[in-house]
Design a protein around this motif. Structure first.
Motif, mmCIF file in Angstrom:
data_model
loop_
_atom_site.group_PDB
_atom_site.id
_atom_site.type_symbol
_atom_site.label_atom_id
_atom_site.label_comp_id
_atom_site.label_asym_id
_atom_site.label_seq_id
_atom_site.Cartn_x
_atom_site.Cartn_y
_atom_site.Cartn_z
ATOM 1 N N GLU A 85 -8.924 16.131 -1.506
ATOM 2 C CA GLU A 85 -9.574 15.723 -2.748
ATOM 3 C C GLU A 85 -9.785 14.210 -2.794
ATOM 4 N N VAL A 86 -8.716 13.455 -2.527
ATOM 5 C CA VAL A 86 -8.869 11.998 -2.612
ATOM 6 C C VAL A 86 -9.821 11.501 -1.532
ATOM 7 N N MET A 87 -9.764 12.100 -0.360
ATOM 8 C CA MET A 87 -10.658 11.685 0.732
ATOM 9 C C MET A 87 -12.115 11.880 0.316
ATOM 10 N N ASN A 88 -12.400 12.992 -0.357
ATOM 11 C CA ASN A 88 -13.797 13.309 -0.645
ATOM 12 C C ASN A 88 -14.281 12.865 -2.016
ATOM 13 N N ILE A 89 -13.374 12.612 -2.947
ATOM 14 C CA ILE A 89 -13.842 12.182 -4.269
ATOM 15 C C ILE A 89 -13.829 10.659 -4.380
ATOM 16 N N THR A 90 -12.696 10.032 -4.010
ATOM 17 C CA THR A 90 -12.581 8.587 -4.240
ATOM 18 C C THR A 90 -12.279 7.792 -2.969
ATOM 19 N N GLN A 91 -11.986 8.485 -1.868
ATOM 20 C CA GLN A 91 -11.541 7.835 -0.629
ATOM 21 C C GLN A 91 -10.372 6.887 -0.864
ATOM 22 N N GLY A 92 -9.508 7.286 -1.796
ATOM 23 C CA GLY A 92 -8.306 6.492 -2.048
ATOM 24 C C GLY A 92 -8.516 5.351 -3.028
ATOM 25 N N GLY A 93 -9.758 5.044 -3.320
ATOM 26 C CA GLY A 93 -10.034 3.891 -4.170
ATOM 27 C C GLY A 93 -10.120 4.260 -5.632
ATOM 28 N N PRO A 94 -10.546 3.421 -6.497
ATOM 29 C CA PRO A 94 -10.785 1.999 -6.250
ATOM 30 C C PRO A 94 -9.462 1.215 -6.159
ATOM 31 N N ALA A 95 -9.447 0.250 -5.259
ATOM 32 C CA ALA A 95 -8.271 -0.608 -5.043
ATOM 33 C C ALA A 95 -7.001 0.217 -4.834
ATOM 34 N N ASP A 96 -7.088 1.242 -3.971
ATOM 35 C CA ASP A 96 -5.936 2.092 -3.625
ATOM 36 C C ASP A 96 -5.336 2.826 -4.827
ATOM 37 N N SER A 97 -6.080 2.934 -5.930
ATOM 38 C CA SER A 97 -5.474 3.535 -7.126
ATOM 39 C C SER A 97 -5.317 5.047 -6.983
ATOM 40 N N THR A 98 -5.994 5.672 -6.017
ATOM 41 C CA THR A 98 -5.764 7.104 -5.798
ATOM 42 C C THR A 98 -5.269 7.351 -4.372
ATOM 43 N N MET A 99 -4.806 6.289 -3.718
ATOM 44 C CA MET A 99 -4.259 6.425 -2.366
ATOM 45 C C MET A 99 -3.028 7.335 -2.416
ATOM 46 N N THR A 100 -2.986 8.323 -1.521
ATOM 47 C CA THR A 100 -1.795 9.181 -1.444
ATOM 48 C C THR A 100 -1.122 8.972 -0.091
ATOM 49 N N LEU A 101 0.073 9.520 0.044
ATOM 50 C CA LEU A 101 0.818 9.338 1.296
ATOM 51 C C LEU A 101 0.043 9.903 2.485
ATOM 52 N N SER A 102 -0.513 11.118 2.330
ATOM 53 C CA SER A 102 -1.249 11.726 3.454
ATOM 54 C C SER A 102 -2.468 10.899 3.836
ATOM 55 N N VAL A 118 0.839 -1.206 0.000
ATOM 56 C CA VAL A 118 0.000 0.000 0.000
ATOM 57 C C VAL A 118 0.873 1.254 0.000
ATOM 58 N N PHE A 119 1.960 1.214 0.784
ATOM 59 C CA PHE A 119 2.862 2.364 0.801
ATOM 60 C C PHE A 119 3.458 2.601 -0.577
ATOM 61 N N ILE A 120 3.910 1.529 -1.216
ATOM 62 C CA ILE A 120 4.527 1.679 -2.539
ATOM 63 C C ILE A 120 3.511 2.218 -3.538
ATOM 64 N N LYS A 121 2.275 1.753 -3.415
ATOM 65 C CA LYS A 121 1.189 2.253 -4.266
ATOM 66 C C LYS A 121 0.972 3.753 -4.010
ATOM 67 N N ALA A 122 0.899 4.122 -2.731
ATOM 68 C CA ALA A 122 0.655 5.526 -2.382
ATOM 69 C C ALA A 122 1.787 6.411 -2.901
ATOM 70 N N LEU A 123 3.007 5.915 -2.736
ATOM 71 C CA LEU A 123 4.167 6.697 -3.188
ATOM 72 C C LEU A 123 4.133 6.862 -4.703
ATOM 73 N N SER A 124 3.865 5.765 -5.418
ATOM 74 C CA SER A 124 3.883 5.882 -6.879
ATOM 75 C C SER A 124 2.704 6.721 -7.360
ATOM 76 N N ASN A 125 1.534 6.607 -6.705
ATOM 77 C CA ASN A 125 0.409 7.470 -7.078
ATOM 78 C C ASN A 125 0.768 8.936 -6.913
ATOM 79 N N THR A 126 1.373 9.254 -5.756
ATOM 80 C CA THR A 126 1.748 10.638 -5.496
ATOM 81 C C THR A 126 2.673 11.144 -6.593
ATOM 82 N N PHE A 127 3.605 10.292 -7.025
ATOM 83 C CA PHE A 127 4.531 10.722 -8.068
ATOM 84 C C PHE A 127 3.850 10.865 -9.427
ATOM 85 N N ILE A 128 2.895 9.972 -9.700
ATOM 86 C CA ILE A 128 2.162 10.113 -10.965
ATOM 87 C C ILE A 128 1.414 11.448 -10.971
#
Lengths: 312, 270
Positions: free
Chosen positions: A253-270, A85-95
């Motif tokens: 934004e992620v908290m209120n639009i997607t809540q990090g989902g689907p499947a952590d695809s918009t999960m950010t570090l914060s 999940v951390f690696i996903k969050a990190l790479s999402n943040t960078f994307i």
């Protein structure tokens, strides 16, 4: 030696000494006032920023559930590299960073140089319209985007109606499109904000430079890349660093639009830090370690900005 | 000439599209607040007649007056305290310049780079230990010393005429009175700009209040909106009325003080 003679003899060197004495008391008065005025803010910053950031570093060396924690040293860092999940969050943040920040900066630059063309009609109106998004609260606009980009929402309805797409796009439920939605949302909110910085910097550019370029037959696009962009370099750098730090901390934004989902695809570090601390069984130590990843990148950026400002 | 006309046209088209994209969500917000959730979900673009119904529904789900009061109270109080404490510091650093204080000032500037995500856990435990969780005081406290506002005031104090201070000192005016009766009136526009920045930040705050506030009767508008919209089937008609309510104050402040708003944003960079 009689005192009068000594007084006479020493009167010359005593004078500056006396002055120094009065200067010293003024200096003390000056100093006391100085510390009194800055004291409140300094104490509050020490208590609510410096102490917590050090405390966070200490916490990051611990791990555990709830209040039962143990010292793990650098154990949390090893855990980071094995945490999908951390690696996903990190790479999402960078994307988000790599795509959204340059796109938005270019768009704001283009808009501000359009608004800066001489004899433009409705200049004030255009400027106001493009600036208005950054007056909204992050939560309110996120909810707006959530409703507009829902499966049967207005965006899909209009795209279908104009025939651009034949099937509705799953904006919020598909990993790829969810990222696109977040990027579109952030760009909508912050483009006008950055534009204002460029517009105010452009007012300081000498108009005769453009005049000369025009007489030489240099086109508008070339003028933009060879005159405007180089002259605005310091402001562009400033806004880039600010936007990057903002995106590193992306949460509302992620908290209120997607809540990090689907499947952590918009999960950010914060968002992940929030989940680790307040949604799951709290593991403050590990969450603090993740937060130091943000500190690490912010520090690099700060250093970069400092160096570039010095080179200038 | 023809080419010139074409590029003019392209310019207006580009600006018009951008303006449309920027304004459309506002229109959508207003229209949706007057429509039922079913209409919103099917993309209805015209004004409806459900505004009162949505408003009443929202008011039965949450105590709208209380939510508005909570948000305003936090925003106004923290803005007032931030302005006092931070402008004092900005003034102090510039008027009583010294090498030691400049060192402290540089350290303060460095803290601007600290991301909030790295502070929230220790701040949360601090507030828990001080028994302040679930209070408005805890929401306001960490925001009061704003390094950015200190920095902003110091930059603006650089052009403040120091002769006014010297003249007042010769007349025997006490230092704090100089600050209140000489500095404040002269720096009115700086205070106005800083007011806007801090008020907006506070009104729009989300993450820290989300962590600190648990009781329903203490929640701010952003927290209420967020929890309403995270329902499995969000009732968008009701929520849109809420977003209008949340947006009106910041829009009002913006339109009332547009000039200071832009001055405040860009003033610190110049």
């Amino acid at each position: 030696m009689s005192s009068s003679v000594s007084q006479q003899l020493s009167s010359a060197p005593e004078n500056p000494k006396k002055k120094q004495g009065s200067h010293g008391s003024f200096h003390r008065f000056y100093d006391i006032n100085g510390w009194t005025f800055v004291g409140g803010a300094v104490a509050l910053v020490a208590l609510f920023m410096i102490y917590p950031i050090l405390n966070s570093l200490w916490l990051s060396l611990h791990s555990g559930r709830g209040i039962v924690t143990e010292f793990v040293g650098f154990g949390n860092i090893t855990r980071l590299f094995n945490d999908p999940v951390f690696i996903k969050a990190l790479s999402n943040t960078f994307i988000f960073l790599i795509i959204q920040v340059p796109a938005m900066i270019l768009l704001s630059l283009a808009l501000s140089s359009c608004l800066n063309t001489p004899n433009l009609r409705f200049r004030g109106l255009f400027r106001l319209a493009i600036f208005l998004p950054c007056v909204t609260s992050l939560v309110a606009y996120s909810i707006l985007f959530k409703s507009m980009f829902s499966y049967e929402g207005i965006i899909n309805a209009s795209l279908l109606w104009t025939g651009i797409i034949s099937d509705p796009i799953p904006w919020l439920t598909d990993p790829f499109w969810a990222k696109v939605t977040i990027i579109l949302a952030i760009t909508w909110r912050w483009t006008g904000y950055n534009m204002i910085f460029y517009l105010s910097a452009m007012q300081n550019i000498d108009k005769s430079i453009y005049e000369a370029a025009r007489l030489e037959g240099v086109g508008a696009i070339k003028q933009f890349f060879y005159i405007t962009v180089p002259l605005l370099k310091p402001v562009i750098l400033f806004t880039t660093v600010m936007s990057t730090i903002g995106t590193l901390q992306l949460f509302d934004e992620v908290m209120n639009i997607t809540q990090g989902g689907p499947a952590d695809s918009t999960m950010t570090l914060s968002m992940y830090i929030y989940n680790l601390s307040f949604k799951f069984v709290p593991n403050f130590g590990y969450a603090a370690t993740v937060s130091y990843v943000i500190v690490f990148f912010a520090a690099i950026l700060a250093l970069l900005q400092f160096k570039m400002a010095k080179d200038k | 000439m023809n080419k010139h006309k074409f590029s003019r046209l392209a310019l207006y088209v580009f600006l018009s599209i951008s303006a449309f994209v920027s304004l459309f969500p506002f229109y959508w917000m207003l229209v949706s607040s007057t429509n039922s959730t079913a209409d919103i979900n099917s993309g209805k673009l015209s004004f409806g007649s459900s505004l009162m119904e949505n408003l009443t529904k929202l008011n039965t789900q949450v105590d709208l007056g209380l939510v508005f009061y909570n948000t305003s109270k936090i925003a106004i109080l923290s803005t007032v305290f931030t302005l006092i404490i931070s402008s004092m510091a900005g003034y102090g650093f510039e008027v009583y310049k010294s090498r030691n204080r400049d060192k402290v000032y540089n350290a303060l500037l460095l803290t601007m780079m600290i991301p909030f995500a790295a502070l929230m856990i220790p701040l949360f435990t601090m507030m828990a230990k001080a028994n302040l969780l679930d209070t408005h005081f805890a929401v306001m406290l960490p925001t009061i010393a704003s390094v950015f506002i200190v920095f902003y005031f110091r930059q603006c104090t650089k052009v403040f005429p120091k002769e006014l201070i010297d003249a007042a000192r010769v007349d025997g005016v006490k230092e704090w009175r100089i600050f209140v009766f000489v500095y404040w009136p002269v720096m009115r526009s700086t205070y106005a700009a800083a007011f806007i920045i801090v008020f907006m930040t506070s009104w729009n705050a989300f993450l820290w209040p989300l962590i600190v506030l648990q009781s329903a009767e203490l929640k701010t508008i952003n927290l209420v909106l967020s929890s309403l919209s995270s329902a499995y089937f969000p009732d968008f008609g009701v929520i849109m009325v809420g977003t209008v309510v949340a947006t009106i104050p910041t829009l009002a402040v913006f339109f009332a003080m547009q000039k200071q708003f832009v001055a405040g944003m860009t003033g610190s960079v110049k």
